[in-house]
Design an enzyme around this catalytic site. Sequence first.
Site, PDB file in Angstrom:
ATOM      1  N   LYS A  26      35.906  27.534  54.247  1.00 37.65           N
ATOM      2  CA  LYS A  26      35.052  27.702  55.433  1.00 37.65           C
ATOM      3  C   LYS A  26      34.077  26.536  55.561  1.00 37.65           C
ATOM      4  CE  LYS A  26      33.940  31.835  56.474  1.00 37.65           C
ATOM      5  NZ  LYS A  26      33.389  33.200  56.427  1.00 37.65           N
ATOM      6  N   ARG A  96      27.286  33.704  54.518  1.00 37.92           N
ATOM      7  CA  ARG A  96      28.684  34.122  54.332  1.00 37.92           C
ATOM      8  C   ARG A  96      29.285  33.449  53.108  1.00 37.92           C
ATOM      9  NH1 ARG A  96      30.752  35.600  59.815  1.00 37.92           N
ATOM     10  NH2 ARG A  96      29.238  34.936  61.368  1.00 37.92           N
ATOM     11  N   GLY A 105      37.507  39.559  54.229  1.00 37.51           N
ATOM     12  CA  GLY A 105      36.866  40.846  53.999  1.00 37.51           C
ATOM     13  C   GLY A 105      36.583  41.180  52.552  1.00 37.51           C
ATOM     14  N   MET A 107      34.643  39.506  50.270  1.00 36.63           N
ATOM     15  CA  MET A 107      33.299  39.227  49.775  1.00 36.63           C
ATOM     16  C   MET A 107      32.282  39.501  50.858  1.00 36.63           C
ATOM     17  SD  MET A 107      34.007  35.912  47.393  1.00 36.63           S
ATOM     18  CE  MET A 107      35.008  35.106  48.631  1.00 36.63           C
ATOM     19  N   ARG A 352      40.290  28.079  60.419  1.00 35.06           N
ATOM     20  CA  ARG A 352      41.052  27.993  59.172  1.00 35.06           C
ATOM     21  C   ARG A 352      42.520  28.148  59.532  1.00 35.06           C
ATOM     22  NH1 ARG A 352      38.727  33.728  56.853  1.00 35.06           N
ATOM     23  NH2 ARG A 352      39.525  35.056  58.518  1.00 35.06           N
ATOM     24  N   HIS A 468      40.389  44.343  59.805  1.00 35.93           N
ATOM     25  CA  HIS A 468      40.655  44.168  58.369  1.00 35.93           C
ATOM     26  C   HIS A 468      42.056  44.638  58.006  1.00 35.93           C
ATOM     27  CE1 HIS A 468      40.661  45.685  54.171  1.00 35.93           C
ATOM     28  NE2 HIS A 468      40.039  44.544  53.940  1.00 35.93           N
ATOM     29  N   ARG A 630      78.886  38.339  31.386  1.00 33.89           N
ATOM     30  CA  ARG A 630      78.352  38.674  30.066  1.00 33.89           C
ATOM     31  C   ARG A 630      79.149  39.830  29.482  1.00 33.89           C
ATOM     32  NH1 ARG A 630      72.302  40.769  29.744  1.00 33.89           N
ATOM     33  NH2 ARG A 630      73.268  42.725  30.425  1.00 33.89           N
ATOM     34  N   SER A 777      72.742  30.248  28.759  1.00 32.83           N
ATOM     35  CA  SER A 777      72.029  30.957  29.813  1.00 32.83           C
ATOM     36  C   SER A 777      70.850  31.668  29.147  1.00 32.83           C
ATOM     37  CB  SER A 777      72.938  31.980  30.500  1.00 32.83           C
ATOM     38  OG  SER A 777      72.228  32.669  31.505  1.00 32.83           O
ATOM     39  N   GLY A 779      68.298  34.258  28.669  1.00 36.90           N
ATOM     40  CA  GLY A 779      67.971  35.624  29.090  1.00 36.90           C
ATOM     41  C   GLY A 779      66.480  35.852  28.891  1.00 36.90           C
ATOM     42  N   THR A 780      65.694  35.401  29.865  1.00 28.66           N
ATOM     43  CA  THR A 780      64.243  35.358  29.666  1.00 28.66           C
ATOM     44  C   THR A 780      63.587  36.729  29.651  1.00 28.66           C
ATOM     45  OG1 THR A 780      64.034  34.857  32.040  1.00 28.66           O
ATOM     46  CG2 THR A 780      63.942  33.006  30.490  1.00 28.66           C
ATOM     47  N   CYS A 844      68.831  33.499  33.577  1.00 25.73           N
ATOM     48  CA  CYS A 844      69.370  34.632  34.332  1.00 25.73           C
ATOM     49  C   CYS A 844      68.486  35.859  34.265  1.00 25.73           C
ATOM     50  CB  CYS A 844      70.776  34.973  33.857  1.00 25.73           C
ATOM     51  SG  CYS A 844      70.865  35.406  32.104  1.00 25.73           S
ATOM     52  N   TYR A 864      70.587  25.411  36.746  1.00 21.38           N
ATOM     53  CA  TYR A 864      70.524  26.475  37.754  1.00 21.38           C
ATOM     54  C   TYR A 864      69.571  27.579  37.322  1.00 21.38           C
ATOM     55  CZ  TYR A 864      73.548  29.337  34.749  1.00 21.38           C
ATOM     56  OH  TYR A 864      74.055  30.064  33.706  1.00 21.38           O
TER      57      TYR A 864
END
Length: 886
Positions: A26, A96, A105, A107, A352, A468, A630, A777, A779-780, A844, A864
Amino acid sequence: MTKWVYTFGDGKAEGDATLKNLLGGKGANLAEMSNIGLPVPPGFTITTEVCTYYYDHKNSYPDDLKDQVIKALSEVEKTVGASFGDGENPLLVSVRSGARVSMPGMMDTVLNLGLNDVTVEGLAHQSGDARFAYDSYRRFIQMYSDVVLGVDHYNFEEILEIHKEENGYILDTELSADDWKKVAKAFKEKAEEELGHPFPQDVHEQLWGAVNAVFGSWMIDRAKTYRRINNIPGDWGTAVNVQSMVFGNMGDTSATGVTFTRDPSTGENAYYGEYLINAQGEDVVAGIRTPQNLTKISREKSGSTMPSMEEAMPEMYQELADVFTKLEAHYRDMQDIEFTVQKGKLWILQTRSGKRTSKASLKIAVDMAEAGIITEKEAIMRIEPKALDQLLHPTLDPDAPRDILTRGLPASPGAACGMAVFTADEAESMAKDGKKVILVRQETSPEDIHGMHAAEGILTSRGGMTSHAAVVARGMGRPCVSGAGSLQIDMNKETITIMGRKINKFDILTIDGTSGEVMFGEVKTVKPELSGDFAKLMGWADEIRSLDVRANAETPLDAKTAREFGAEGIGLCRTEHMFFDAERIINVRQMILAEDKAGREKALAKLLPVQKQDFIELFTIMRGLPVTVRLLDPPLHEFLPQKREDFQSVAEAMGVSVEHLQIRAENLHEFNPMLGHRGCRLGISYPEIYEMQTRAIIEAALEVSKDGGAVIVPEIMIPLVGSRKELQILKKMVTRISDDIIGKSGVKLDYLVGTMIELPRAALQAGEIAHEAEFFSFGTNDLTQTTFGISRDDSASFLDDYIHAGIFEQDPFVTIDQDGVGELVKIASERGRKTRANLKLGICGEHGGDPASVEFCHRIGLNYVSCSPYRVPIARLAAAQAKLKE
C-alpha cells in the site's frame, strides 16, 4: 541514522513502487501514484523495519522514530493547510496497515483519527455540516474503541439501535446533528464504563495507540491464519500508513467506492465496482450497506434500479475512468482501486494489483500478452500455479434440476455443495471430520477466515461483490454468493427463512458463485472444459519448461484425465490399487493366506489375466508415452478380510475353515507394517508375486504394440529397495521372465527396470544401486516419513503445533523439506548419475504437484515429476516458471 518514515502526496513522494518490501504494498503504491501525478491525499508510511524492530524489542520503538513521525506529520499539515489537534481547522488522518502482499481485512484500520470534543466543533465549522462532523466522531469513537481499546463494537451498535427505536428512525440517514451528538456522548460514556477511564482526547495519544494497534494486529490469530494459508512469512512485518482523511460522507456531491479496472471474476476488459453516495469506505467493504453499481451496463445486468455512478455523477465517473486507464498502463496489470469523492473532488486512496479468480487471471494475462502490454513469459509468471485448481474441478450441470431458493450476488465463481453451518468454528471442525459444509453468515468478518478456508463455499445475506466475503473467497478459490438479501438468517437459532420455507442447520445447500443462485439440496455437476485461454497459456508454458510432467494413475479414467490435462506419461502406476475390486479381492486374499507356493501360484493364475487386461487398457491410452509400473508394495495385511463374512467367502473358495484362516491372518499381523514385510521384501520372500506381475506387464505391452504405431516402453519399478543386492536379485528375475516372453513373441520390445528411492539408506547407497537400476523414482511420501520418523497418517495431531512454533515452515508432506529430504534426493541423484550418466530421475510422491517442490526438482536436474491427474497443469506451469526463474 536509519530512515523509518517516508512521506507522500502533493505530486511527490520519498519512495516509489520499487520499495515494496520496505514500505509495504500500500505504501509503495501510494508513493508511486503521487509520483505520477494522481490526486493522493498526503501522508506518510512507517516502514516494515519498524514492525520487525517492534517485535524484536518487546513491543518498543526506535528512539528516533517519534521525531521522524512528528516531522512527517508537520509536512502533511503544511500540504493540507490544517493542523493536527487544532480546534478551528483540524487535520484528521486514517491509520492503516500495509504488508508487502495484500491481506484484505486481516489487520486493523482506524479512520477519522484526530477527532475529540474540541476538534469535532472545528470540523463542523470548516465543513459547514454539524451532522457530518458528529457522524464522523461517533464512527471514530466506535472504531477506535474496538480496534485500539478492545471494547467490542456490539456495545455501540446496541446504543445506536436503541436510539433509533426510541425516536422512530429506521435508517441512519434519518438522524440529525443533535442525534449524532447524543449518540457520540453515549458512545464515550460506554467506552469509559468498559475501560474504567475516559475515551482519549489527546490526538497524539490517539495516533500512537492506533500505530500500536496496527503493528499489534500483525500477530493476531486471523492474520497468522491468513499468512499460514497463503504461505506468507511472519518475519516480513507490516508497514503503517498515516494519511490525511478525505470524506465521502459530506452530502450528495460526495461518494466512496471500490473498483477494478477489469472484472476480477471473469477477466472481462470492463470496469467492475461499486460505490455509495454520502458514505465512508468501510460502508462499502464491510457489507453494512448494499452498494450501487459503478457502470450503467453492470446496473442493467444486475437488475438494480439504483443509479450507477456513471449516471448519477457522470463527470466524476469520467475522471475516474481516466485514472483507471493511467494506472493500468503504468502497472501493466489489473488494478483494485479505492477512491473517495469529497464535495466534487476525486481522491485516489489506494491501488494494488487486484485479487482475481483463476479464470480471470488467465484471461487477463493472455489478453494483455496478445495486446502486447506484457510478454508471454510475463503472462506465465502472472499465474499462481495452485490457483489453477479453481479451473480443474466440476461446475453445476446446466441441465440438472434445481430447487432455487433465491439469487444473490455472484461474488466468487464455481459451484459448491454441503451442509449448512452458521459458525466458522463449526465449519472448520466438520471439515476436519471429512464433511462438506457451506458457511452461512449475515456477513463475514476477518475472524471467520479459518471457517471460510475450511468450507466448500460461502453464503451471506449482506454485502456486495467487494465485501470481505467476496474478496477473501476469490483469493481462496472458494465459491461465494453474497448479498442474498431475501434470506432471513437467524444466527441464534441457526436457521434460514425464505418465502415461508425454513432451512435448518445441516440441511444440504448448493451455491453457484458464477450465477449467484442459492439452491436447496444437491445439484449435479459437470466436468470443466479446458480450452481457450487455458490452452494458450499451457502451450506457452510447455514451450519453455524443460522438466517433464507425468501423472500417477492406475485406472483408465485417471489415465484419460491425465492425458487431457497434458501428462507426458505415467510416473507411478500403483498395482495394488488394481486389486481392491470386489471380484478380485478374494483371489488376492487366497494368495496371501495360502500356506505354500503352490497355493499362491494357484491364486496368482486367476489374477494374471485381469492384471494383464488392466495394463492393456492403460498402455492403450498412454501409447507413445512412458508408463512406470510399481510392483506390489503395501503390507499384505491391508488386503486381509476384517469381517467374518469376508473370511467365510475366502474359506469357501479355498476349501478350509474360517477359524483356520483367522489363525493364518493373525500370524501375518505386524506391529509396524509400514516398516515390515512390504515392497521388495515381498518379492524376495514370494518371488511368484512379482513374476506374475512382470508377465502381465510384458504380455500387455506386446499386445498393444503388435499392430505397429506408437510403441510402449514399460518401466518396471521395484519398490522399497535399501541395498544393491535386493535390486540385483529381483532385476535378474524380471529380466529373465521379460526376455523369455519377448523372445518367444518375435516382437521387439524395449523395457527398463528401476527402483523407487524411499529410504534414506537407498539415497546414500544410490551409487551402488545405480549399477542395477536404469531409473530412480523418488517416492517422497515415504522418504519424508522415513527421514523424519513421522507417520503421515498420524502426524495431523501435532503438525500444526510444529508449524505454529516455527519448527516447520510448511507441512513436509505437502512441500518437500529441501534441507533434509531434498538433500537426500540431491545426494542420490548425484551419486546415481556418477555411476550411470544417463540415469533417468523423477519423483512420484504428491510433492510432484506442489509448485515449490517442482521448482526444487527442476533446480537439481530431475527429468520429470509425477502427480495426481488434476495437478498435472499445476506442475506444467510451475515447471515453466522454474525455468524462467533461472
